[in-house]
Design an enzyme around this catalytic site. Structure first.
Site, mmCIF file in Angstrom:
data_model
loop_
_atom_site.group_PDB
_atom_site.id
_atom_site.type_symbol
_atom_site.label_atom_id
_atom_site.label_comp_id
_atom_site.label_asym_id
_atom_site.label_seq_id
_atom_site.Cartn_x
_atom_site.Cartn_y
_atom_site.Cartn_z
ATOM 1 C CG HIS A 1 -7.131 -31.199 -31.159
ATOM 2 N ND1 HIS A 1 -6.633 -31.878 -30.058
ATOM 3 C CD2 HIS A 1 -6.464 -31.662 -32.242
ATOM 4 C CE1 HIS A 1 -5.711 -32.731 -30.480
ATOM 5 N NE2 HIS A 1 -5.586 -32.616 -31.787
ATOM 6 C CG PHE B 1 -1.255 8.028 -5.591
ATOM 7 C CD1 PHE B 1 -1.771 8.748 -4.534
ATOM 8 C CD2 PHE B 1 -2.111 7.583 -6.588
ATOM 9 C CE1 PHE B 1 -3.127 9.037 -4.468
ATOM 10 C CE2 PHE B 1 -3.464 7.870 -6.528
ATOM 11 C CZ PHE B 1 -3.972 8.596 -5.468
ATOM 12 N N GLY B 2 -0.773 4.531 -5.458
ATOM 13 C CA GLY B 2 -1.126 3.364 -6.283
ATOM 14 C C GLY B 2 -1.015 2.044 -5.557
ATOM 15 N N GLY B 3 -0.377 2.026 -4.395
ATOM 16 C CA GLY B 3 -0.371 0.829 -3.553
ATOM 17 C C GLY B 3 0.595 -0.254 -3.977
ATOM 18 C CB THR B 4 0.966 -3.631 -2.441
ATOM 19 O OG1 THR B 4 1.007 -3.070 -1.132
ATOM 20 C CG2 THR B 4 1.913 -4.811 -2.516
ATOM 21 C CB CYS B 5 -1.302 -4.443 -7.057
ATOM 22 S SG CYS B 5 -1.490 -5.379 -8.556
ATOM 23 C CD GLU C 1 -0.357 5.484 -0.188
ATOM 24 O OE1 GLU C 1 -1.351 4.794 -0.471
ATOM 25 O OE2 GLU C 1 0.614 5.037 0.477
ATOM 26 N N GLY D 1 2.648 6.332 1.471
ATOM 27 C CA GLY D 1 3.789 5.948 0.627
ATOM 28 C C GLY D 1 3.598 6.409 -0.798
HETATM 29 C C1 LIG Z 1 5.642 -9.172 -4.392
HETATM 30 C C2 LIG Z 1 4.150 -9.284 -4.475
HETATM 31 C C3 LIG Z 1 3.564 -9.816 -5.600
HETATM 32 C C4 LIG Z 1 2.194 -9.938 -5.669
HETATM 33 N N1 LIG Z 1 1.651 -10.502 -6.782
HETATM 34 C C5 LIG Z 1 0.307 -10.668 -6.858
HETATM 35 C C6 LIG Z 1 -0.282 -11.270 -8.002
HETATM 36 O O1 LIG Z 1 0.400 -11.677 -8.938
HETATM 37 N N2 LIG Z 1 -1.617 -11.406 -8.032
HETATM 38 C C7 LIG Z 1 -2.415 -10.993 -6.995
HETATM 39 O O2 LIG Z 1 -3.637 -11.153 -7.073
HETATM 40 N N3 LIG Z 1 -1.876 -10.394 -5.902
HETATM 41 C C8 LIG Z 1 -0.539 -10.236 -5.809
HETATM 42 N N4 LIG Z 1 0.006 -9.640 -4.712
HETATM 43 C C9 LIG Z 1 -0.891 -9.172 -3.640
HETATM 44 C C10 LIG Z 1 -1.501 -7.791 -3.976
HETATM 45 O O3 LIG Z 1 -0.466 -6.895 -4.299
HETATM 46 C C11 LIG Z 1 -2.297 -7.283 -2.799
HETATM 47 O O4 LIG Z 1 -3.263 -8.242 -2.418
HETATM 48 C C12 LIG Z 1 -3.038 -5.984 -3.131
HETATM 49 O O5 LIG Z 1 -2.157 -5.034 -3.665
HETATM 50 C C13 LIG Z 1 -3.727 -5.427 -1.886
HETATM 51 O O6 LIG Z 1 -4.365 -4.228 -2.216
HETATM 52 P P1 LIG Z 1 -4.896 -3.242 -1.095
HETATM 53 O O7 LIG Z 1 -5.607 -2.155 -1.809
HETATM 54 O O8 LIG Z 1 -5.580 -3.986 -0.037
HETATM 55 O O9 LIG Z 1 -3.581 -2.670 -0.411
HETATM 56 P P2 LIG Z 1 -2.355 -1.850 -1.020
HETATM 57 O O10 LIG Z 1 -2.329 -1.878 -2.494
HETATM 58 O O11 LIG Z 1 -1.173 -2.310 -0.284
HETATM 59 O O12 LIG Z 1 -2.694 -0.344 -0.632
HETATM 60 C C14 LIG Z 1 -2.594 0.097 0.681
HETATM 61 C C15 LIG Z 1 -1.992 1.479 0.690
HETATM 62 O O13 LIG Z 1 -2.235 2.040 1.973
HETATM 63 C C16 LIG Z 1 -1.107 2.795 2.366
HETATM 64 N N5 LIG Z 1 -1.153 2.891 3.833
HETATM 65 C C17 LIG Z 1 -0.954 1.907 4.739
HETATM 66 N N6 LIG Z 1 -1.124 2.376 5.982
HETATM 67 C C18 LIG Z 1 -1.452 3.691 5.857
HETATM 68 C C19 LIG Z 1 -1.750 4.699 6.789
HETATM 69 N N7 LIG Z 1 -1.786 4.478 8.105
HETATM 70 N N8 LIG Z 1 -2.005 5.935 6.290
HETATM 71 C C20 LIG Z 1 -1.988 6.184 4.977
HETATM 72 N N9 LIG Z 1 -1.724 5.259 4.042
HETATM 73 C C21 LIG Z 1 -1.468 4.023 4.496
HETATM 74 C C22 LIG Z 1 0.072 2.011 1.832
HETATM 75 O O14 LIG Z 1 1.208 2.830 1.678
HETATM 76 C C23 LIG Z 1 -0.482 1.499 0.491
HETATM 77 O O15 LIG Z 1 -0.152 2.360 -0.566
HETATM 78 C C24 LIG Z 1 1.375 -9.491 -4.605
HETATM 79 C C25 LIG Z 1 1.965 -8.923 -3.474
HETATM 80 C C26 LIG Z 1 3.333 -8.825 -3.408
HETATM 81 C C27 LIG Z 1 3.954 -8.214 -2.187
#
Ligand SMILES: Cc1cc2nc3c(=O)[nH]c(=O)nc-3n(C[C@H](O)[C@H](O)[C@H](O)COP(=O)(O)OP(=O)(O)OC[C@H]3O[C@@H](n4cnc5c(N)ncnc54)[C@H](O)[C@@H]3O)c2cc1C
Ligand SMILES: NC(=O)c1ccc[n+]([C@@H]2O[C@H](COP(=O)([O-])OP(=O)(O)OC[C@H]3O[C@@H](n4cnc5c(N)ncnc54)[C@H](O)[C@@H]3O)[C@@H](O)[C@H]2O)c1
Length: 458
Positions: free
Chosen positions: A440, A35-39, A31, A33
């Protein structure tokens, strides 16, 4: 060189693959960044915590038409921000610690992973590792558009805007999709004057056109919406970001104390040097996967934003469950189900959709009829004095197969769920409308009536 049974790149949805069934495997998570990713950290969860807070802040203004005079005294921004991240940050850190310190079979590498050969990964920490199997779950990141001087002027993306030190008097938002619509609602409800800049003549233009048109009209009544404008240059003037635009009336500029760039997200595949791993990409950078989430390289799976076009958390979660099964049972792989992927925009009014838009149905030559119902014509809509929301269902007139559904209005993401369920289980429109009770006077009656309004032929 250390060897692992399994390496997961990305700790968002990829992290959810591991459970006790993997306890006898040597696993690495890489990882780069938090931990736990974008969501968890910068996506769905904090944004919806802000959206709910914004809904509460906006409520007093909507009371007058019901005969309730209320007043918003203020929004304590730093309290709101710290409440939200005070809850999220410990969850992220707790997740990292649990994996790194309490899972004996798991090694967490805090670095940016990059392939240096087939099944060989530079972890970005000074250590290169090999593994039998990999999961690419590295997600996506905000796109930065080609606008002159943007970098030197400074801007926010969804990664940073929620951690501002103070609310700005004015916020300019470049973009007109999900992120733009949600943050426009959040910040305007907190008293910030919002300017929204859209390249095309519609906001949320991938929605069904009627929905996008309704939203664009309502948004233009609340925010300074500039349609059909292209940002060409940014400038900082006395602490203010000035964005120069080209539009129908020629060159104009808009000022804001802060600028949010929200013009889409791009897969992080470019960071991984996937060519060295033998993993094929689509032209837009997404990893190519088959229905079992397998990439073109043996033993390498992908899931989530790095490979699918939906960029939604419920899709990434579904694909993670598919990958989990297929890692555990490679000889009996299951397929991902992308037939009826719903989406919701948590703006104001809320919007939810599943299946075909009317434009897609027409383009594909699909035979369809439309049933619509305004919230204003159902009992709960009267209670709310709603005048703008509606539900719309597309169905095959001969069989009643539900082809698509679109809702704009209060609680749209909740209201649409019976239609997602019906489509997933192949239930026809008439059976869904009349084969069950509808409470209803509940809000889902808007869906019941849209179904009943379909001119079906059977
Ligand atoms: C502002 C915002 C609001 C959102 N709201 C919603 C919502 O309400 N409902 C919904 O369904 N979706 C929503 N989404 C979309 C949702 O967050 C994403 O679709 C989802 O988090 C993707 O998950 P993932 O596991 O594919 O990637 P991520 O959760 O992004 O995980 C990827 C991880 O990989 C890491 N990484 C990347 N490249 C490397 C590398 N080379 N080496 C090591 N680590 C790396 C990153 O740091 C990150 O932590 C939203 C997105 C945003 C930006
Ligand atoms: N509620 C949710 O599920 C939710 C919320 C936020 C984000 N997301 C996910 O994150 C993804 C990214 O969101 P987003 O809003 O950044 O992208 P988006 O794809 O929803 O919208 C981006 C918009 O920016 C426009 N655009 C592209 N380049 C531009 C430019 N140079 N100048 C001006 N406009 C430009 C596009 O035409 C599009 O309308 C979404 O596709 C969505 O899947 C989901």
């Amino acid at each position: 060189m250390r060897h692992f049974d399994l390496v997961i790149i990305g700790s968002g949805s990829g992290n959810s693959i591991l459970d006790e069934r993997f306890a006898d495997q040597r696993v690495a998570i890489v990882e780069k960044g938090v931990f736990g990713g974008t969501c968890l950290n910068v996506g769905c969860i904090p944004t919806k915590m802000f959206v709910h807070t914004a809904d509460v802040a906006a409520a007093p203004a909507s009371g007058a038409r019901l005969g309730v005079d209320a007043h918003l005294d203020g929004v304590r921004w730093t309290d709101v921000r710290d409440r939200i991240f005070g809850r999220i940050d410990p969850i992220s850190e707790g997740g990292r610690r649990w994996r790194a310190e309490e899972n004996a079979n798991v090694t967490v590498f805090a670095g940016t992973a990059r392939f240096v050969g087939p099944r060989t990964l530079d972890t970005g920490t000074g250590e290169t590792i090999t593994a039998d199997r990999f999961v690419l779950a590295a997600g996506s990141r905000p796109v930065v558009p080609d606008v002159a001087d943007l970098e030197s002027v400074g801007y926010h993306t969804s990664d940073t805007i929620m951690r501002l030190d103070a609310l700005p008097p004015r916020l300019t938002i470049l973009g007109s999709g999900f992120v733009a619509a949600e943050f426009a609602h959040v910040f305007s409800s907190f008293g910030v004057r919002v300017t929204l800049i859209a390249r095309s003549d519609l906001l949320l233009r991938r929605e069904d056109r009627e929905v996008a048109q309704r939203f664009t009209r309502l948004a233009s009544e609340k925010w300074d919406v500039r349609l059909s404008h292209k940002a060409v240059r940014a400038e900082r003037v006395d602490g203010v970001v000035r964005l120069h635009l080209e539009g129908p009336e020629g060159s104009v500029s808009v000022d804001g104390e802060e600028l949010l760039v929200a013009v889409g997200r791009t897969p992080n595949s470019d960071l991984l040097d996937l060519a060295s791993a033998g993993v094929e990409l689509h032209p837009d950078g997404r990893v190519v996967v088959d229905e079992h989430q397998r990439t073109s390289a043996a033993g390498v799976y992908a899931l989530g934003d790095i490979s699918n076009e939906h960029q939604l958390k419920h899709v990434a979660n579904h694909e993670a469950r598919v990958v989990q099964h297929n890692l555990l049972h490679p000889d009996e792989p299951i397929a991902a189900d992308h037939r009826h992927v719903p989406a919701a925009v948590f703006t104001s009014p809320q919007i939810a959709s599943v299946g075909l838009t009317e434009e897609q149905a027409a383009e594909r030559g699909v035979r369809y009829v439309v049933g619509s119902q305004a919230y204003a014509s159902i009992a709960y809509g009267w209670a709310m004095e709603d005048t703008t929301g509606f539900a719309k269902v597309l169905a095959d007139p001969g069989t009643g197969e539900i082809l698509g559904a679109h809702v704009i209005g209060p609680q749209a993401p909740t209201v649409i769920q019976p239609l997602i369920q019906a489509m997933s289980f192949g239930q026809d429109a008439r059976s869904v409308a009349r084969g069950q009770y509808w409470i209803h006077p509940g809000m889902p009656e808007v869906v019941e009536n849209a179904l009943l309004n379909l001119p079906l032929e059977y």
